[in-house]
Write a protein that holds these residues in place. Structure first.
Motif, mmCIF file in Angstrom:
data_model
loop_
_atom_site.group_PDB
_atom_site.id
_atom_site.type_symbol
_atom_site.label_atom_id
_atom_site.label_comp_id
_atom_site.label_asym_id
_atom_site.label_seq_id
_atom_site.Cartn_x
_atom_site.Cartn_y
_atom_site.Cartn_z
ATOM 1 N N VAL A 255 0.774 -1.114 0.010
ATOM 2 C CA VAL A 255 -0.026 0.126 -0.033
ATOM 3 C C VAL A 255 0.769 1.140 0.078
ATOM 4 C CG1 VAL A 255 -2.038 -1.123 1.378
ATOM 5 C CG2 VAL A 255 -0.403 0.019 2.345
ATOM 6 N N ASP A 256 0.323 2.482 -0.343
ATOM 7 C CA ASP A 256 1.309 3.519 -0.590
ATOM 8 C C ASP A 256 1.547 4.186 0.723
ATOM 9 O OD1 ASP A 256 1.083 3.432 -3.085
ATOM 10 O OD2 ASP A 256 -0.778 4.717 -3.365
ATOM 11 N N ILE A 257 2.766 4.578 1.139
ATOM 12 C CA ILE A 257 3.162 4.860 2.416
ATOM 13 C C ILE A 257 3.408 6.291 2.762
ATOM 14 C CG2 ILE A 257 5.190 4.491 4.211
ATOM 15 C CD1 ILE A 257 3.579 1.751 3.601
ATOM 16 N N HIS A 258 3.027 6.767 3.771
ATOM 17 C CA HIS A 258 3.290 7.990 4.245
ATOM 18 C C HIS A 258 4.384 7.915 5.328
ATOM 19 C CE1 HIS A 258 -0.003 10.399 2.045
ATOM 20 N NE2 HIS A 258 -0.761 9.277 2.238
ATOM 21 N N ASP A 259 4.225 7.240 6.173
ATOM 22 C CA ASP A 259 5.256 6.965 7.321
ATOM 23 C C ASP A 259 6.564 7.053 7.084
ATOM 24 O OD1 ASP A 259 6.431 6.144 9.647
ATOM 25 O OD2 ASP A 259 4.587 5.112 10.493
ATOM 26 N N SER A 260 7.457 8.024 7.450
ATOM 27 C CA SER A 260 8.822 8.202 7.118
ATOM 28 C C SER A 260 9.781 7.000 7.778
ATOM 29 C CB SER A 260 9.275 9.443 7.432
ATOM 30 O OG SER A 260 8.793 10.674 6.822
ATOM 31 N N GLU A 261 9.169 6.460 8.987
ATOM 32 C CA GLU A 261 9.727 5.512 9.648
ATOM 33 C C GLU A 261 9.827 4.260 8.810
ATOM 34 O OE1 GLU A 261 11.997 6.062 12.146
ATOM 35 O OE2 GLU A 261 11.562 8.075 11.811
ATOM 36 N N ILE A 262 8.609 4.046 8.450
ATOM 37 C CA ILE A 262 8.647 2.697 7.606
ATOM 38 C C ILE A 262 9.568 2.910 6.308
ATOM 39 C CG2 ILE A 262 7.079 1.510 6.169
ATOM 40 C CD1 ILE A 262 4.944 1.829 7.936
ATOM 41 N N ILE A 263 9.493 4.037 5.407
ATOM 42 C CA ILE A 263 10.443 4.350 4.478
ATOM 43 C C ILE A 263 11.945 3.885 4.761
ATOM 44 C CG2 ILE A 263 11.079 5.772 2.883
ATOM 45 C CD1 ILE A 263 8.267 7.008 2.701
ATOM 46 N N LYS A 264 12.288 4.782 5.827
ATOM 47 C CA LYS A 264 13.504 4.641 6.468
ATOM 48 C C LYS A 264 13.942 3.133 6.672
ATOM 49 C CE LYS A 264 14.004 9.167 8.450
ATOM 50 N NZ LYS A 264 14.204 10.129 9.586
ATOM 51 N N ARG A 265 13.308 2.209 7.363
ATOM 52 C CA ARG A 265 13.492 0.837 7.687
ATOM 53 C C ARG A 265 13.507 0.182 6.346
ATOM 54 N NH1 ARG A 265 9.621 -1.940 11.843
ATOM 55 N NH2 ARG A 265 8.368 -2.154 10.250
ATOM 56 N N ASP A 282 33.315 -7.774 -4.283
ATOM 57 C CA ASP A 282 34.452 -7.312 -3.781
ATOM 58 C C ASP A 282 34.770 -5.968 -4.461
ATOM 59 O OD1 ASP A 282 36.827 -7.485 -2.162
ATOM 60 O OD2 ASP A 282 38.047 -7.986 -3.919
ATOM 61 N N LYS A 283 33.622 -5.270 -4.083
ATOM 62 C CA LYS A 283 33.375 -4.004 -4.773
ATOM 63 C C LYS A 283 33.027 -2.983 -3.442
ATOM 64 C CE LYS A 283 34.264 -4.792 -8.883
ATOM 65 N NZ LYS A 283 35.306 -4.180 -9.692
ATOM 66 N N GLU A 284 33.530 -1.723 -3.774
ATOM 67 C CA GLU A 284 32.954 -0.269 -2.878
ATOM 68 C C GLU A 284 32.169 0.380 -3.765
ATOM 69 O OE1 GLU A 284 36.209 -0.537 0.735
ATOM 70 O OE2 GLU A 284 36.422 0.276 -1.420
ATOM 71 N N ALA A 285 31.253 1.077 -3.169
ATOM 72 C CA ALA A 285 30.651 2.230 -3.898
ATOM 73 C C ALA A 285 30.993 3.527 -3.623
ATOM 74 C CB ALA A 285 29.276 2.278 -3.560
ATOM 75 N N THR A 286 30.935 4.397 -4.469
ATOM 76 C CA THR A 286 31.544 5.727 -4.334
ATOM 77 C C THR A 286 30.212 6.826 -4.306
ATOM 78 O OG1 THR A 286 33.540 5.222 -5.738
ATOM 79 C CG2 THR A 286 32.846 7.795 -5.403
ATOM 80 N N THR A 287 28.997 6.413 -4.911
ATOM 81 C CA THR A 287 27.964 7.126 -5.039
ATOM 82 C C THR A 287 26.889 6.264 -4.606
ATOM 83 O OG1 THR A 287 29.021 8.614 -6.719
ATOM 84 C CG2 THR A 287 26.628 8.454 -6.633
ATOM 85 N N VAL A 288 25.991 6.905 -4.004
ATOM 86 C CA VAL A 288 24.620 6.317 -3.316
ATOM 87 C C VAL A 288 23.448 7.160 -4.050
ATOM 88 C CG1 VAL A 288 22.965 5.585 -1.343
ATOM 89 C CG2 VAL A 288 25.553 5.536 -1.361
ATOM 90 N N ALA A 289 22.511 6.557 -4.666
ATOM 91 C CA ALA A 289 21.363 7.245 -5.224
ATOM 92 C C ALA A 289 20.245 6.597 -4.646
ATOM 93 C CB ALA A 289 21.441 6.877 -6.599
ATOM 94 N N LEU A 290 19.328 7.529 -4.249
ATOM 95 C CA LEU A 290 17.769 7.081 -3.629
ATOM 96 C C LEU A 290 16.657 7.409 -4.915
ATOM 97 C CD1 LEU A 290 16.006 6.533 -1.238
ATOM 98 C CD2 LEU A 290 15.900 9.123 -0.967
ATOM 99 N N LYS A 291 16.123 6.315 -4.796
ATOM 100 C CA LYS A 291 14.738 6.370 -5.944
ATOM 101 C C LYS A 291 13.602 6.519 -5.180
ATOM 102 C CE LYS A 291 12.784 3.798 -9.807
ATOM 103 N NZ LYS A 291 12.814 2.564 -10.533
ATOM 104 N N ALA A 318 22.787 5.463 5.500
ATOM 105 C CA ALA A 318 22.750 6.860 6.297
ATOM 106 C C ALA A 318 22.908 7.702 5.271
ATOM 107 C CB ALA A 318 23.974 6.893 6.975
ATOM 108 N N ALA A 319 23.498 7.601 4.041
ATOM 109 C CA ALA A 319 23.600 8.298 3.019
ATOM 110 C C ALA A 319 22.293 8.468 2.161
ATOM 111 C CB ALA A 319 24.555 8.053 1.726
ATOM 112 N N ALA A 320 21.513 7.419 2.136
ATOM 113 C CA ALA A 320 20.032 7.332 1.454
ATOM 114 C C ALA A 320 19.131 8.184 2.324
ATOM 115 C CB ALA A 320 19.503 6.150 1.205
ATOM 116 N N GLU A 321 19.262 8.039 3.617
ATOM 117 C CA GLU A 321 18.264 8.630 4.611
ATOM 118 C C GLU A 321 18.511 10.265 4.484
ATOM 119 O OE1 GLU A 321 18.354 7.098 8.474
ATOM 120 O OE2 GLU A 321 17.905 4.981 7.792
ATOM 121 N N GLY A 322 19.737 10.567 4.532
ATOM 122 C CA GLY A 322 20.187 11.837 4.143
ATOM 123 C C GLY A 322 19.519 12.395 3.104
ATOM 124 N N LEU A 323 19.479 11.720 1.914
ATOM 125 C CA LEU A 323 18.736 12.340 0.501
ATOM 126 C C LEU A 323 17.312 12.375 0.756
ATOM 127 C CD1 LEU A 323 20.897 10.040 -1.945
ATOM 128 C CD2 LEU A 323 20.975 12.449 -1.516
#
Length: 400
Positions: A255-265, A282-291, A318-323
């Motif tokens: 169902v469509d979500i309004h609750d930020s805590e559910i989205i963060k989880r 065996d990789k590391e990421a330099t950039t994080v994107a949120l959709k 943490a990076a995605a939550e910041g976005l």
């Protein structure tokens, strides 16, 4: 094809891979209608048994439609860690045959066995040996196509399904291709098929005997490409190092979500899945994107560069939550959330150590979780923060 100078390409494709893996622990469902996917109406089919496929059920089909087509089907929720574990074992078998392996997804690959024939015999024998090992060692069926190039080998494996092998010899290639519908050619989607239909072309033979200049005039470079395939031309080499440029995962909520805590989880859960795949590669990421996709289907993406490359879920989350927080008040409910990491590099290259000991603690804890999952892939090990009341894993699986 037994001559050393003739190139021998195998396309090995596991049959209904997710279903086949799940049936290893559910033998009572063998031969019955089975769908792997989440049961919510807004979910999609990840894999379907051939009994379901006979009724029109396909991968990526909305689950609601699949259930209408096969109402008696057993729906199994996916176990992604288990699929990646079996995928790694499958690729190990391929690499024991030849170093020239081009992995296309978790369940298929091209193999150039030209240099292996002196040691292992003709390509037909190699194909049967691979199928036998996959069945004996992993309990999994596979279909194999054998030809002199990648395109024709792929065509052959598709027509060998399920659980079969098809050899298309050099002298048979054109006769075989010219019996096929034009949709069998790579690059013929719905729009291209419509243009070709307007031109009176419905088979590969008809396309092959249409002047290349005519095809190019109507379809541009695609016309030239299709003309070559219609004549069996494909001289691409096996790409032994297919560097992943990005890794992602996303979830469509029931169902469509309004609750930020559910989205963060959910962001945290997706971050753990992406981080696990990074460590496996065996990789590391330099950039994080949120959709984010809203209830009206409008979609936005935001990204940020990490202070230092990482494959730790806590850092990615943490990076995605910041976005997410930077977006401010959302205009409407969220239908889908996703995380993607980009600009990947090999792990451990000049790692910048954090002055916060918690960062390294989390990294070590996640590596320990990886080790436990490798030994007990069907277990439900996960961070305690994802075990909140009413939490239910519903992520959509992707071959990304």
């Amino acid at each position: 094809m037994g001559e050393q100078r003739v190139r021998a390409i195998l396309h090995v494709d596991m049959d209904a891979f997710f279903v086949s893996v799940e049936l290893l622990s559910r033998p009572e469902l063998v031969g019955r209608e089975v769908i792997v996917g989440h049961p919510g109406e807004r979910s999609v089919v990840l894999s379907a048994s051939y009994e379901c496929r006979a009724k029109g059920v396909k991968s990526a089909m909305p689950m609601s439609q699949a259930v209408r087509l096969a109402p008696k089907a057993t729906v199994i929720e996916p176990t992604h860690g288990l699929y990646y574990s079996y995928s790694a074992r499958i690729m190990e078998i391929f690499y024991e045959v030849t170093p020239l392996v081009e992995q296309l997804s978790v369940d298929e690959a091209f193999l150039d066995v030209t240099g292996s024939m002196r040691r292992l015999g003709p390509p037909e024998a190699i194909g049967e040996m691979i199928r036998s090992r996959l069945r004996a060692e992993l309990g999994l069926p596979a279909s194999v196509g054998i030809a002199t190039n990648k395109f024709v080998a792929k065509v052959a494996s598709t027509r060998a399904k399920p659980d079969g092998m098809l050899v298309i010899r050099p002298e048979q290639t054109l006769d075989y291709l010219h019996t096929l519908p034009v949709k069998a050619l790579w690059g013929v989607g719905a729009k291209t098929a419509e243009v070709l239909r307007e031109m009176g072309i419905s088979t590969v033979a008809q396309l092959a005997h249409t002047p290349e200049s005519t095809l190019k005039k109507r379809l541009g470079a695609t016309g030239t490409h299709l003309y070559g395939l219609a004549w069996g031309r494909d001289d691409r080499e096996i790409e032994t190092e297919r560097e992943e440029k990005s890794i992602g995962a996303e979830e469509t909520f029931a169902v469509d979500i309004h609750d930020s805590e559910i989205i963060k989880r959910e962001i945290l859960r997706l971050a753990h899945r992406v981080a696990t795949r990074l460590r496996e590669a065996d990789k590391e990421a330099t950039t994080v994107a949120l959709k984010l996709r809203y209830e009206d289907f409008s979609t936005l993406s935001r990204s940020r560069t990490l202070p230092s490359p990482s494959n730790a879920a806590g850092v990615l989350a943490a990076a995605a939550e910041g976005l997410l927080e930077k977006l401010g008040t959302r205009p409407m409910a969220v239908r889908l959330v996703g995380i993607r990491v980009e600009k990947l590099r090999n792990a451990g290259l000049g790692m910048q150590l954090s002055i916060d000991p918690q960062d390294d603690n989390w990294r070590q804890a996640e590596v320990a979780m990886d080790l436990i999952r490798s030994r007990f892939p069907t277990g439900a090990l996960r961070p305690a923060s994802l075990l909140g009341p009413g939490h239910n894993e519903r992520a959509q699986g992707h071959k990304e």
